[in-house]
Design a protein around this motif. Structure first.
Motif, mmCIF file in Angstrom:
data_model
loop_
_atom_site.group_PDB
_atom_site.id
_atom_site.type_symbol
_atom_site.label_atom_id
_atom_site.label_comp_id
_atom_site.label_asym_id
_atom_site.label_seq_id
_atom_site.Cartn_x
_atom_site.Cartn_y
_atom_site.Cartn_z
ATOM 1 N N PRO A 122 -7.850 6.089 -9.793
ATOM 2 C CA PRO A 122 -6.689 6.260 -8.908
ATOM 3 C C PRO A 122 -6.973 7.176 -7.707
ATOM 4 O O PRO A 122 -6.435 6.950 -6.620
ATOM 5 C CB PRO A 122 -5.622 6.868 -9.825
ATOM 6 C CG PRO A 122 -5.989 6.386 -11.185
ATOM 7 C CD PRO A 122 -7.491 6.374 -11.200
ATOM 8 N N VAL A 123 -7.794 8.191 -7.891
ATOM 9 C CA VAL A 123 -8.152 9.061 -6.766
ATOM 10 C C VAL A 123 -8.933 8.265 -5.722
ATOM 11 O O VAL A 123 -8.634 8.315 -4.520
ATOM 12 C CB VAL A 123 -8.967 10.287 -7.244
ATOM 13 C CG1 VAL A 123 -9.578 11.035 -6.079
ATOM 14 C CG2 VAL A 123 -8.097 11.209 -8.080
ATOM 15 N N ILE A 124 -9.922 7.519 -6.180
ATOM 16 C CA ILE A 124 -10.721 6.708 -5.253
ATOM 17 C C ILE A 124 -9.848 5.646 -4.591
ATOM 18 O O ILE A 124 -9.942 5.407 -3.393
ATOM 19 C CB ILE A 124 -11.914 6.077 -5.991
ATOM 20 C CG1 ILE A 124 -12.913 7.179 -6.348
ATOM 21 C CG2 ILE A 124 -12.584 4.996 -5.159
ATOM 22 C CD1 ILE A 124 -13.984 6.770 -7.311
ATOM 23 N N GLY A 125 -8.981 5.018 -5.375
ATOM 24 C CA GLY A 125 -8.096 3.991 -4.833
ATOM 25 C C GLY A 125 -7.142 4.542 -3.782
ATOM 26 O O GLY A 125 -6.915 3.905 -2.744
ATOM 27 N N THR A 126 -6.596 5.718 -4.033
ATOM 28 C CA THR A 126 -5.692 6.333 -3.068
ATOM 29 C C THR A 126 -6.437 6.660 -1.777
ATOM 30 O O THR A 126 -5.953 6.363 -0.673
ATOM 31 C CB THR A 126 -5.046 7.604 -3.654
ATOM 32 O OG1 THR A 126 -4.327 7.243 -4.838
ATOM 33 C CG2 THR A 126 -4.104 8.257 -2.659
ATOM 34 N N SER A 134 -11.601 -1.531 1.516
ATOM 35 C CA SER A 134 -11.195 -2.758 0.833
ATOM 36 C C SER A 134 -11.044 -2.539 -0.676
ATOM 37 O O SER A 134 -11.492 -1.540 -1.238
ATOM 38 C CB SER A 134 -12.250 -3.840 1.070
ATOM 39 O OG SER A 134 -13.451 -3.501 0.391
ATOM 40 N N PHE A 135 -10.433 -3.534 -1.305
ATOM 41 C CA PHE A 135 -10.307 -3.535 -2.762
ATOM 42 C C PHE A 135 -11.693 -3.606 -3.399
ATOM 43 O O PHE A 135 -11.931 -2.987 -4.434
ATOM 44 C CB PHE A 135 -9.431 -4.713 -3.200
ATOM 45 C CG PHE A 135 -9.184 -4.747 -4.675
ATOM 46 C CD1 PHE A 135 -8.350 -3.823 -5.279
ATOM 47 C CD2 PHE A 135 -9.799 -5.712 -5.464
ATOM 48 C CE1 PHE A 135 -8.123 -3.846 -6.650
ATOM 49 C CE2 PHE A 135 -9.571 -5.748 -6.827
ATOM 50 C CZ PHE A 135 -8.736 -4.820 -7.419
ATOM 51 N N LYS A 136 -12.605 -4.343 -2.780
ATOM 52 C CA LYS A 136 -13.982 -4.425 -3.301
ATOM 53 C C LYS A 136 -14.628 -3.040 -3.317
ATOM 54 O O LYS A 136 -15.293 -2.672 -4.276
ATOM 55 C CB LYS A 136 -14.840 -5.368 -2.451
ATOM 56 C CG LYS A 136 -14.593 -6.820 -2.683
ATOM 57 C CD LYS A 136 -15.558 -7.633 -1.827
ATOM 58 C CE LYS A 136 -15.257 -9.092 -1.890
ATOM 59 N NZ LYS A 136 -16.181 -9.861 -1.035
ATOM 60 N N TYR A 137 -14.437 -2.310 -2.231
ATOM 61 C CA TYR A 137 -14.982 -0.947 -2.173
ATOM 62 C C TYR A 137 -14.422 -0.107 -3.318
ATOM 63 O O TYR A 137 -15.157 0.601 -4.007
ATOM 64 C CB TYR A 137 -14.634 -0.295 -0.825
ATOM 65 C CG TYR A 137 -14.969 1.175 -0.786
ATOM 66 C CD1 TYR A 137 -16.230 1.607 -0.431
ATOM 67 C CD2 TYR A 137 -14.017 2.133 -1.139
ATOM 68 C CE1 TYR A 137 -16.549 2.951 -0.413
ATOM 69 C CE2 TYR A 137 -14.322 3.487 -1.126
ATOM 70 C CZ TYR A 137 -15.583 3.891 -0.765
ATOM 71 O OH TYR A 137 -15.893 5.217 -0.764
ATOM 72 N N THR A 138 -13.116 -0.193 -3.528
ATOM 73 C CA THR A 138 -12.472 0.574 -4.597
ATOM 74 C C THR A 138 -13.046 0.190 -5.954
ATOM 75 O O THR A 138 -13.332 1.055 -6.782
ATOM 76 C CB THR A 138 -10.945 0.338 -4.579
ATOM 77 O OG1 THR A 138 -10.444 0.733 -3.299
ATOM 78 C CG2 THR A 138 -10.245 1.127 -5.664
#
Length: 160
Positions: A122-126, A134-138
């Motif tokens: 969640p930290v990385i996603g935020t 991008s979602f791929k990066y996340t």
């Protein structure tokens, strides 16, 4: 309760080993570079020794705090103020009964995985949302840390 600094150091170094595999161009390295906006040219001139040492130091910090999440007995020590010599007899009775309970590689891996999935991802996603990643990066970056925390948790809990 003694802190096994060698286990913490090995757990920290394991992130570098996982990183060499995970971010290899034939695994997720190509996707990560493309999604990060990096190129081989941008990576030239980077002080790789400094980058590696800083990575290990940061991973050591993460492994040190992960110890408190994967070894439940550290919570009991915290409840007595961190000094077992000043604890009531019930503390020693608790440790006699449960001192080695859930101190396995498998249990540490479970808690490391949960920490990676429910805290680190969640930290990385935020951050990725605000950085317009991008979602791929996340998924690539978050997946890396989930695997790392799983391995670190296993090492710390099973070896300490």
């Amino acid at each position: 309760m003694e802190i096994n600094f060698l286990a913490i150091l090995v757990a920290a170094v394991s992130t570098v080993v996982v990183g060499f595999v995970w971010y290899h161009p034939k695994v997720f390295g190509g996707i990560w570079m493309r999604e990060s906006g990096l190129t081989e040219d941008k990576m030239k001139g980077v002080n790789r020794v400094k980058m590696l040492l800083c990575s290990i130091i940061y991973a050591f910090f993460m492994a040190f705090i992960l110890r408190f999440l994967v070894i439940h007995q550290t919570g009991a020590l915290g409840m007595v103020g961190g000094d077992a010599t000043k604890a009531l007899p019930s503390y020693n009775a608790f440790l006699d009964d449960y001192g080695t309970a859930f101190r396995t590689f498998k249990h540490g891996a479970l808690h490391g995985f949960m920490t990676g999935l429910l805290m680190i991802l969640p930290v990385i996603g935020t951050n990725a949302l605000y950085e317009r990643r991008s979602f791929k990066y996340t998924m690539v970056t978050g997946g890396f840390w989930i695997v790392c925390f799983t391995i670190m948790g296993a090492i710390i809990c099973g070896w300490s």
